[in-house]
Write a protein that holds these residues in place. Structure first.
Motif, PDB file in Angstrom:
ATOM      1  N   ILE A  63       0.846  -1.201   0.000  1.00 50.26           N
ATOM      2  CA  ILE A  63       0.000   0.000   0.000  1.00 50.26           C
ATOM      3  C   ILE A  63       0.878   1.247   0.000  1.00 50.26           C
ATOM      4  CG2 ILE A  63      -1.751   1.294   1.281  1.00 50.26           C
ATOM      5  CD1 ILE A  63      -2.673  -1.535   2.332  1.00 50.26           C
ATOM      6  N   LEU A  64       1.918   1.233   0.837  1.00 47.00           N
ATOM      7  CA  LEU A  64       2.831   2.373   0.886  1.00 47.00           C
ATOM      8  C   LEU A  64       3.639   2.508  -0.407  1.00 47.00           C
ATOM      9  CD1 LEU A  64       4.221   2.077   4.517  1.00 47.00           C
ATOM     10  CD2 LEU A  64       2.702   3.852   3.637  1.00 47.00           C
ATOM     11  N   SER A  65       3.795   1.429  -1.139  1.00 46.96           N
ATOM     12  CA  SER A  65       4.610   1.432  -2.359  1.00 46.96           C
ATOM     13  C   SER A  65       4.035   2.284  -3.471  1.00 46.96           C
ATOM     14  CB  SER A  65       4.811   0.000  -2.864  1.00 46.96           C
ATOM     15  OG  SER A  65       5.587  -0.722  -1.946  1.00 46.96           O
ATOM     16  N   ASP A  66       2.795   2.746  -3.321  1.00 48.17           N
ATOM     17  CA  ASP A  66       2.221   3.597  -4.373  1.00 48.17           C
ATOM     18  C   ASP A  66       2.797   5.015  -4.346  1.00 48.17           C
ATOM     19  OD1 ASP A  66       0.941   4.867  -2.252  1.00 48.17           O
ATOM     20  OD2 ASP A  66      -1.079   4.302  -2.866  1.00 48.17           O
ATOM     21  N   GLY A  67       3.605   5.320  -3.302  1.00 46.83           N
ATOM     22  CA  GLY A  67       4.254   6.625  -3.225  1.00 46.83           C
ATOM     23  C   GLY A  67       3.373   7.744  -2.699  1.00 46.83           C
ATOM     24  N   LYS A  68       2.147   7.414  -2.336  1.00 45.62           N
ATOM     25  CA  LYS A  68       1.217   8.418  -1.811  1.00 45.62           C
ATOM     26  C   LYS A  68       1.200   8.353  -0.286  1.00 45.62           C
ATOM     27  CE  LYS A  68      -1.792   7.866  -5.802  1.00 45.62           C
ATOM     28  NZ  LYS A  68      -3.097   7.389  -6.262  1.00 45.62           N
ATOM     29  N   LEU A  97       6.149   6.069   1.853  1.00 43.50           N
ATOM     30  CA  LEU A  97       7.386   5.379   1.485  1.00 43.50           C
ATOM     31  C   LEU A  97       8.084   6.230   0.438  1.00 43.50           C
ATOM     32  CD1 LEU A  97       9.178   2.817   1.638  1.00 43.50           C
ATOM     33  CD2 LEU A  97       7.814   1.914  -0.244  1.00 43.50           C
ATOM     34  N   GLU A  98       9.274   6.675   0.748  1.00 44.51           N
ATOM     35  CA  GLU A  98      10.005   7.537  -0.173  1.00 44.51           C
ATOM     36  C   GLU A  98      10.591   6.737  -1.333  1.00 44.51           C
ATOM     37  OE1 GLU A  98       9.955  10.796  -0.177  1.00 44.51           O
ATOM     38  OE2 GLU A  98       8.773  10.820   1.664  1.00 44.51           O
TER      39      GLU A  98
END
Length: 80
Positions: free
Chosen positions: A21-26, A74-75
């Motif tokens: 979920i965090l991997s979408d960069g949002k 996630l940066e």
């Protein structure tokens, strides 16, 4: 190793659920992560991911009713 996100285990389940979920960069709130990832404590999973080297930032926000909450992101660099 039980706490590796790629291996099964209680600790890894939260990390495996939250990371995509965090991997979408949002940015995502912990409430949103709890609902989408179906985990009871998204903040714990974020803490575990950070210990594993994932670069997750947070920023305080203020809601309409003056409540405060954090947004986690996630940066692009991913792992530190």
């Amino acid at each position: 190793m039980k706490d590796n996100p790629q291996q099964p285990g209680k600790k890894a389940r939260g990390m495996r659920s939250v990371l995509p979920i965090l991997s979408d960069g949002k940015p995502h709130s912990s409430r949103e992560l709890v609902i989408k990832a179906k985990v009871s404590d998204a903040r714990k999973a974020i803490s575990q991911l950070r210990r594993k080297g994932w670069y997750i930032t947070d920023e305080w926000q203020q809601g309409k009713d003056k409540t405060r909450y954090k947004l986690y992101k996630l940066e692009k660099e991913g792992k530190q």
